[in-house]
Design an enzyme around this catalytic site. Structure first.
Site, PDB file in Angstrom:
ATOM      1  N   LYS A 103       0.877  -1.190   0.000  1.00  0.00           N
ATOM      2  CA  LYS A 103       0.000   0.000   0.000  1.00  0.00           C
ATOM      3  C   LYS A 103       0.900   1.222   0.000  1.00  0.00           C
ATOM      4  O   LYS A 103       2.052   1.153   0.429  1.00  0.00           O
ATOM      5  CB  LYS A 103      -0.882   0.011   1.259  1.00  0.00           C
ATOM      6  CG  LYS A 103      -2.085   0.924   1.169  1.00  0.00           C
ATOM      7  CD  LYS A 103      -3.256   0.307   0.425  1.00  0.00           C
ATOM      8  CE  LYS A 103      -4.352   1.291   0.177  1.00  0.00           C
ATOM      9  NZ  LYS A 103      -5.550   0.675  -0.397  1.00  0.00           N
TER      10      LYS A 103
ATOM     11  N   ASP B  10      -6.884   4.466  -4.835  1.00  0.00           N
ATOM     12  CA  ASP B  10      -7.543   4.362  -3.526  1.00  0.00           C
ATOM     13  C   ASP B  10      -8.156   5.750  -3.299  1.00  0.00           C
ATOM     14  O   ASP B  10      -8.303   6.525  -4.258  1.00  0.00           O
ATOM     15  CB  ASP B  10      -6.534   3.983  -2.423  1.00  0.00           C
ATOM     16  CG  ASP B  10      -7.226   3.639  -1.086  1.00  0.00           C
ATOM     17  OD1 ASP B  10      -7.953   2.645  -1.051  1.00  0.00           O
ATOM     18  OD2 ASP B  10      -7.073   4.384  -0.103  1.00  0.00           O
TER      19      ASP B  10
HETATM   20  P1  NDP Z   1     -13.021   8.035  -2.977  1.00  0.00           P
HETATM   21  O1  NDP Z   1     -11.963   9.032  -2.701  1.00  0.00           O
HETATM   22  O2  NDP Z   1     -13.474   7.835  -4.376  1.00  0.00           O
HETATM   23  O3  NDP Z   1     -14.315   8.340  -2.080  1.00  0.00           O
HETATM   24  C1  NDP Z   1     -14.293   8.424  -0.699  1.00  0.00           C
HETATM   25  C2  NDP Z   1     -15.649   8.952  -0.297  1.00  0.00           C
HETATM   26  O4  NDP Z   1     -15.833   8.878   1.107  1.00  0.00           O
HETATM   27  C3  NDP Z   1     -15.862  10.408  -0.667  1.00  0.00           C
HETATM   28  O5  NDP Z   1     -17.190  10.557  -1.049  1.00  0.00           O
HETATM   29  C4  NDP Z   1     -15.567  11.125   0.649  1.00  0.00           C
HETATM   30  O6  NDP Z   1     -16.189  12.387   0.751  1.00  0.00           O
HETATM   31  C5  NDP Z   1     -16.237  10.166   1.590  1.00  0.00           C
HETATM   32  N1  NDP Z   1     -15.816  10.314   2.971  1.00  0.00           N
HETATM   33  C6  NDP Z   1     -14.578  10.436   3.487  1.00  0.00           C
HETATM   34  N2  NDP Z   1     -14.640  10.476   4.833  1.00  0.00           N
HETATM   35  C7  NDP Z   1     -15.942  10.351   5.151  1.00  0.00           C
HETATM   36  C8  NDP Z   1     -16.656  10.265   6.357  1.00  0.00           C
HETATM   37  N3  NDP Z   1     -16.030  10.336   7.525  1.00  0.00           N
HETATM   38  N4  NDP Z   1     -18.000  10.098   6.295  1.00  0.00           N
HETATM   39  C9  NDP Z   1     -18.648  10.030   5.127  1.00  0.00           C
HETATM   40  N5  NDP Z   1     -18.027  10.109   3.951  1.00  0.00           N
HETATM   41  C10 NDP Z   1     -16.691  10.254   3.966  1.00  0.00           C
HETATM   42  O7  NDP Z   1     -12.484   6.663  -2.358  1.00  0.00           O
HETATM   43  P2  NDP Z   1     -12.917   5.184  -2.697  1.00  0.00           P
HETATM   44  O8  NDP Z   1     -14.374   5.120  -2.928  1.00  0.00           O
HETATM   45  O9  NDP Z   1     -11.983   4.643  -3.715  1.00  0.00           O
HETATM   46  O10 NDP Z   1     -12.545   4.436  -1.331  1.00  0.00           O
HETATM   47  C11 NDP Z   1     -13.438   4.392  -0.216  1.00  0.00           C
HETATM   48  C12 NDP Z   1     -12.971   3.306   0.729  1.00  0.00           C
HETATM   49  O11 NDP Z   1     -12.935   2.049   0.057  1.00  0.00           O
HETATM   50  C13 NDP Z   1     -11.578   3.486   1.317  1.00  0.00           C
HETATM   51  O12 NDP Z   1     -11.535   2.930   2.614  1.00  0.00           O
HETATM   52  C14 NDP Z   1     -10.719   2.632   0.382  1.00  0.00           C
HETATM   53  O13 NDP Z   1      -9.509   2.222   1.002  1.00  0.00           O
HETATM   54  C15 NDP Z   1     -11.651   1.464   0.160  1.00  0.00           C
HETATM   55  N6  NDP Z   1     -11.367   0.659  -1.028  1.00  0.00           N
HETATM   56  C16 NDP Z   1     -11.368   1.216  -2.266  1.00  0.00           C
HETATM   57  C17 NDP Z   1     -11.124   0.427  -3.364  1.00  0.00           C
HETATM   58  C18 NDP Z   1     -11.220   0.961  -4.754  1.00  0.00           C
HETATM   59  O14 NDP Z   1     -11.143   0.149  -5.692  1.00  0.00           O
HETATM   60  N7  NDP Z   1     -11.433   2.240  -4.960  1.00  0.00           N
HETATM   61  C19 NDP Z   1     -10.782  -1.009  -3.221  1.00  0.00           C
HETATM   62  C20 NDP Z   1     -10.905  -1.504  -1.876  1.00  0.00           C
HETATM   63  C21 NDP Z   1     -11.154  -0.677  -0.829  1.00  0.00           C
HETATM   64  P3  NDP Z   1     -15.350  13.754   0.552  1.00  0.00           P
HETATM   65  O15 NDP Z   1     -15.415  14.001  -0.907  1.00  0.00           O
HETATM   66  O16 NDP Z   1     -16.094  14.708   1.379  1.00  0.00           O
HETATM   67  O17 NDP Z   1     -13.944  13.499   1.059  1.00  0.00           O
END
Ligand code: NDP
Length: 449
Positions: free
Chosen positions: A129, A169
């Site tokens: 990572k 990520d």
């Molecule tokens: P993104 O950056 O695309 O999206 C993250 C989202 O979460 C944004 O909408 C962000 O909002 C929101 N967010 C952050 N903090 C909070 C909070 N405390 N409460 C509510 N919403 C919040 O990331 P991903 O979707 O790629 O990743 C999300 C999770 O999934 C992470 O934990 C990542 O490690 C995991 N993951 C992702 C993978 C992937 O393929 N993308 C694979 C496996 C796991 P804002 O815009 O306000 O920051």
């Protein structure tokens, strides 16, 4: 739950002393160690080969300076990391997180989890990572490009298609991967599958964008089947509105569920008529705007300031897809009291240990991240296969493989939990099933990695 096995206690205590300033990393290790107690007791060769000491210590950590020049001509400095945790079953593989909260503890927790997740996919990928404390929010496209290029200038010395293959990520989507790939190619003069999550025109895989969100729903679907039910007619709450959340919404809706709430870090929206993932895509992926603007497109929706309130919305299924420790014990109890029947983690470690305990003691089906969200890295593995073969599979081919992988992961978790007398405990099942393969490979390969 507490650790009882003397060997595991000793290893954990040593780790806790050496990494006292890394709470997220210790949280992730502790959960895995707790699940592995029966395995360690049944297999003395684990202690004899020092497997637990070795598996919790990264093979390598690279920590570096990332300097770049902003649009005002001012020099900015960020910190970058790549943790190459374990290569027993394949090249290191895992995403790059760009977020101001990033530090060594967070990258190590994610890298540690990645070892078991990658093993669960059945594909030959080790755990790694990386990321930086760079905040992409509010930066111009030019600034993002400059940062990504500088980040890759250092990272390129440590990665390669057969060594370490990073992916996206939080904060690292197709745009950032594109800039990083361009820089790698420029520096090394080679066009290889060194990153996944690439654009379709230069080696990306169809369905990679959708994979994590779809995978969470495929996994949840298996959990529901075991309860004799399905997504049909169920209300679903999904936290976050990023890559994972948007496509979890699309798949949950396709499978007959109704997604009634989604969030970002400022607040959440509720619409009992169902939230349209296409509108969310437009807001988040195209306009890069805040979730509160959803109500301008869909007037039946309501916006509430403050993201945590989302767990008070009554639902049948909860999919936390935002970030680590976003759902605590009290919020879990609230979901249970409101009649929630199943939870699967789309984000990495979104539920605190107290929340997991609350779900499990209430008998709610609970799918842990390293199994439920493994669809993303599995499809990255499929992207690597296509790159090696110089082939591109259709969306349907990749989606069918992803679906089968998620069905297999669920079966492996269930089987491992039953073999060790913890039927229904998918947390233990995922940890055990992911661990066994890595452990065997480490024993076969001898002590030095
Ligand atoms: P993104 O950056 O695309 O999206 C993250 C989202 O979460 C944004 O909408 C962000 O909002 C929101 N967010 C952050 N903090 C909070 C909070 N405390 N409460 C509510 N919403 C919040 O990331 P991903 O979707 O790629 O990743 C999300 C999770 O999934 C992470 O934990 C990542 O490690 C995991 N993951 C992702 C993978 C992937 O393929 N993308 C694979 C496996 C796991 P804002 O815009 O306000 O920051």
């Amino acid at each position: 739950m507490s650790l009882k096995n003397a060997y595991l206690c000793k290893v954990y205590e040593g780790l806790a002393q050496r990494n006292a300033h890394e709470p997220e990393f210790l949280q992730a290790v502790r959960e895995v160690f707790e699940s592995l107690e029966p395995v360690v007791e049944a297999r003395p060769e684990i202690e004899k080969n020092g497997i637990m000491e070795r598996i919790a210590e990264p093979e390598r950590i690279v920590n570096f300076r990332v300097s770049w020049v902003d649009d005002n001509g001012k020099v900015q400095v960020n910190r970058g990391w790549r943790v190459q945790f374990n290569s027993a079953i394949g090249p290191y593989k895992g995403g790059l997180r760009l977020h101001p909260s990033v530090n060594q503890s967070i990258i190590k927790f994610l890298g540690f989890e990645q070892i078991f997740k990658n093993s669960l996919t059945g594909l030959p990928m080790g755990g790694g990572k990386g990321g930086s404390d760079f905040d992409p929010k509010g930066k111009s496209d030019n600034e993002i490009m400059k940062f990504c290029q500088s980040f890759m200038t250092e990272l390129s010395k440590h990665i390669g298609a057969d060594t370490d293959v990073p992916a996206g990520d939080i904060g690292t989507g197709a745009r950032e991967i594109g800039y990083m790939f361009g820089q790698y190619k420029r520096l090394r003069n080679e066009f290889t599958g060194v990153l996944t999550g690439k654009g379709l025109s230069y080696g990306g895989s169809l369905a990679r964008t959708e994979a994590t969100g779809y995978g969470v729903c495929y996994y949840m679907n298996e959990m529901l089947k075991d309860k004799g039910t399905s997504f049909a007619g169920k209300t679903v709450v999904i936290s976050g509105s990023g890559n994972v959340a948007i496509y979890a919404n699309q798949k949950a809706t396709q499978l007959g569920g109704k997604v009634i709430a989604m969030s970002d870090s400022n607040g959440y929206i509720v619409d009992e008529n169902g939230i349209d993932y296409k509108v969310m895509q437009e807001i988040k992926e195209v306009k890069r705007d805040r979730i509160k603007t959803y109500v301008n497109y869909v007037p039946t929706a309501k916006y509430v300031e403050g993201c945590r309130g989302i767990w008070g919305v009554k639902c049948d299924i909860a999919l936390p897809c935002a970030t680590q420790n976003e759902l605590n014990g009290e919020e879990a109890k609230q979901l249970v009291a409101n009649g929630c029947i199943a939870v699967a983690e789309g984000a990495n470690m979104p539920c605190t240990p107290e929340a997991v305990e609350a779900f499990q003691s209430a008998g709610i089906a609970f799918g842990p991240a390293k199994a439920a969200n493994a669809g993303g890295v599995a499809t990255s593995g499929l992207e690597m296969s296509q790159n090696s073969q110089r082939l591109s599979w259709t969306f349907e081919e990749v989606d069918a493989k992803l679906h089968q992988i998620m069905v297999n992961i669920y079966a492996a978790c269930k089987d491992a939990s039953e073999r060790y007398g913890m039927s229904g405990n998918l947390v233990a099942g995922a940890n055990i099933a992911g661990f066994e393969k890595v452990c065997d490979a480490m024993i076969w390969q001898g002590v030095a990695y």
